[in-house]
Design a protein around this motif. Sequence first.
Motif, PDB file in Angstrom:
ATOM      1  N   ILE A  24      27.574  -3.819  33.577  1.00 43.83           N
ATOM      2  CA  ILE A  24      26.781  -4.423  32.660  1.00 43.83           C
ATOM      3  C   ILE A  24      26.074  -3.163  31.787  1.00 43.83           C
ATOM      4  N   ALA A  25      25.561  -2.273  32.575  1.00 50.20           N
ATOM      5  CA  ALA A  25      24.623  -1.165  32.296  1.00 50.20           C
ATOM      6  C   ALA A  25      25.368  -0.305  31.203  1.00 50.20           C
ATOM      7  N   LEU A  26      26.590  -0.060  31.726  1.00 47.99           N
ATOM      8  CA  LEU A  26      27.418   0.785  30.986  1.00 47.99           C
ATOM      9  C   LEU A  26      28.129   0.216  29.595  1.00 47.99           C
ATOM     10  N   MET A  73      21.350   1.188  41.583  1.00 44.52           N
ATOM     11  CA  MET A  73      20.110   1.393  40.850  1.00 44.52           C
ATOM     12  C   MET A  73      19.868   2.636  40.579  1.00 44.52           C
ATOM     13  N   ALA A  74      20.301   3.674  41.229  1.00 45.95           N
ATOM     14  CA  ALA A  74      20.196   5.323  40.820  1.00 45.95           C
ATOM     15  C   ALA A  74      21.251   5.429  39.718  1.00 45.95           C
ATOM     16  N   ILE A  75      22.437   4.944  39.884  1.00 47.71           N
ATOM     17  CA  ILE A  75      23.223   5.101  38.823  1.00 47.71           C
ATOM     18  C   ILE A  75      22.734   4.571  37.610  1.00 47.71           C
ATOM     19  N   ILE A  76      22.146   3.190  37.468  1.00 49.34           N
ATOM     20  CA  ILE A  76      21.611   2.792  36.209  1.00 49.34           C
ATOM     21  C   ILE A  76      20.665   3.456  35.656  1.00 49.34           C
ATOM     22  N   ASP A  77      19.624   4.139  36.534  1.00 51.33           N
ATOM     23  CA  ASP A  77      18.609   4.883  36.492  1.00 51.33           C
ATOM     24  C   ASP A  77      19.199   6.203  35.292  1.00 51.33           C
ATOM     25  N   TRP A  78      20.447   6.862  36.081  1.00 54.74           N
ATOM     26  CA  TRP A  78      20.862   8.115  35.535  1.00 54.74           C
ATOM     27  C   TRP A  78      21.526   7.573  34.243  1.00 54.74           C
ATOM     28  N   ASP A  80      20.366   5.477  32.204  1.00 58.44           N
ATOM     29  CA  ASP A  80      19.548   5.222  31.056  1.00 58.44           C
ATOM     30  C   ASP A  80      18.883   6.537  30.605  1.00 58.44           C
ATOM     31  N   ARG A  81      18.967   7.656  31.443  1.00 56.39           N
ATOM     32  CA  ARG A  81      18.169   8.825  31.278  1.00 56.39           C
ATOM     33  C   ARG A  81      19.335   9.797  30.262  1.00 56.39           C
ATOM     34  N   ALA A  82      20.622   9.513  30.672  1.00 54.39           N
ATOM     35  CA  ALA A  82      21.643  10.301  29.816  1.00 54.39           C
ATOM     36  C   ALA A  82      21.776   9.835  28.630  1.00 54.39           C
ATOM     37  N   CYS A  83      21.841   8.609  28.266  1.00 51.29           N
ATOM     38  CA  CYS A  83      22.072   7.939  27.361  1.00 51.29           C
ATOM     39  C   CYS A  83      20.745   6.958  26.999  1.00 51.29           C
ATOM     40  N   PRO A  84      19.876   7.662  26.365  1.00 49.18           N
ATOM     41  CA  PRO A  84      18.511   6.674  26.363  1.00 49.18           C
ATOM     42  C   PRO A  84      18.499   5.507  25.545  1.00 49.18           C
ATOM     43  N   GLU A  85      19.483   5.188  24.546  1.00 45.39           N
ATOM     44  CA  GLU A  85      19.520   3.910  23.910  1.00 45.39           C
ATOM     45  C   GLU A  85      20.700   3.351  23.814  1.00 45.39           C
ATOM     46  N   ASP A 161      12.448  -8.899  24.709  1.00 46.31           N
ATOM     47  CA  ASP A 161      13.180  -9.383  23.541  1.00 46.31           C
ATOM     48  C   ASP A 161      14.727  -8.893  23.838  1.00 46.31           C
ATOM     49  N   ALA A 162      14.797  -7.908  24.643  1.00 51.74           N
ATOM     50  CA  ALA A 162      16.095  -7.299  24.837  1.00 51.74           C
ATOM     51  C   ALA A 162      16.362  -7.074  26.086  1.00 51.74           C
ATOM     52  N   PRO A 163      17.626  -7.146  26.647  1.00 50.44           N
ATOM     53  CA  PRO A 163      17.895  -7.067  28.072  1.00 50.44           C
ATOM     54  C   PRO A 163      17.561  -5.973  28.822  1.00 50.44           C
ATOM     55  N   GLY A 164      17.190  -5.707  29.933  1.00 53.08           N
ATOM     56  CA  GLY A 164      16.758  -4.595  30.585  1.00 53.08           C
ATOM     57  C   GLY A 164      17.264  -4.634  31.920  1.00 53.08           C
ATOM     58  N   ILE A 165      16.719  -3.725  32.794  1.00 51.07           N
ATOM     59  CA  ILE A 165      17.277  -3.595  34.295  1.00 51.07           C
ATOM     60  C   ILE A 165      16.965  -4.741  35.154  1.00 51.07           C
ATOM     61  N   ALA A 166      16.032  -5.662  34.872  1.00 50.41           N
ATOM     62  CA  ALA A 166      16.016  -6.759  35.812  1.00 50.41           C
ATOM     63  C   ALA A 166      17.125  -7.874  35.203  1.00 50.41           C
TER      64      ALA A 166
END
Length: 214
Positions: A24-26, A73-78, A80-85, A161-166
């Motif tokens: 989902i994150a990707l 969770m570490a992967i998703i955090d990475w 999010d930092r590698a591709c901030p938007e 208003d937008a999907p996030g990690i939760a």
Amino acid sequence: MTHAPTSLTLHGYFRSSASYRVRIALNLKGLTYDNVEVSLIAGEQRSDAYLEQNAQGFVPMLVADGQTIIQSMAIIDWIDRACPEPRLIPEEAMPRAVALAQANVIACDIHPLNNLRVLKYLTKDLGLNEETKNRWYRHWIVEGFDALEAMAGEGSFLGGDAPGIADICLVPQIYNARRFEVDLAPYPRLSAIEAACMELEAFQRARPEAVKPG
């Protein structure tokens, strides 16, 4: 800031909740990646080749430009930092704490107790029958969902208003809840949030049915 990756390979299992989260994150980031199926049923995660890359022997594992990252969770955090938007984890301190608290109700309190290796231990090593194992599974989902329903805000998503990690954690857990016949009627907010998520292509393309081998 980490540079955007040029090569991504996700090693996961189609029905793994943690792998589902990362897919989902990707997808939300619009990233292209190669998907490598690691069969947990066949025990491929315990092969020598896999353990050389991931000593814990779990899925998912993301290989980004030749570097290995484990733990969803570490992967998703990475990511999010590698591709901030678009942002998946808020940067401001309080919104970040709220989002991570919601996500960790699932990632820390529900999922570890219902992991496949835990379920196998309950039946194979402790001798629980299938009905008792399923009661165990449902108990921890209900306990977590009771809390998360109360923690849900007024937006379309747990993340506002937008999907996030939760939300990324919620959707796979609701998928599992349906598999184990958990009554979702007491959770109208969570059900509505899941429905909003599933209207998005990023969530649809991450579904286990969409990536299942064969």
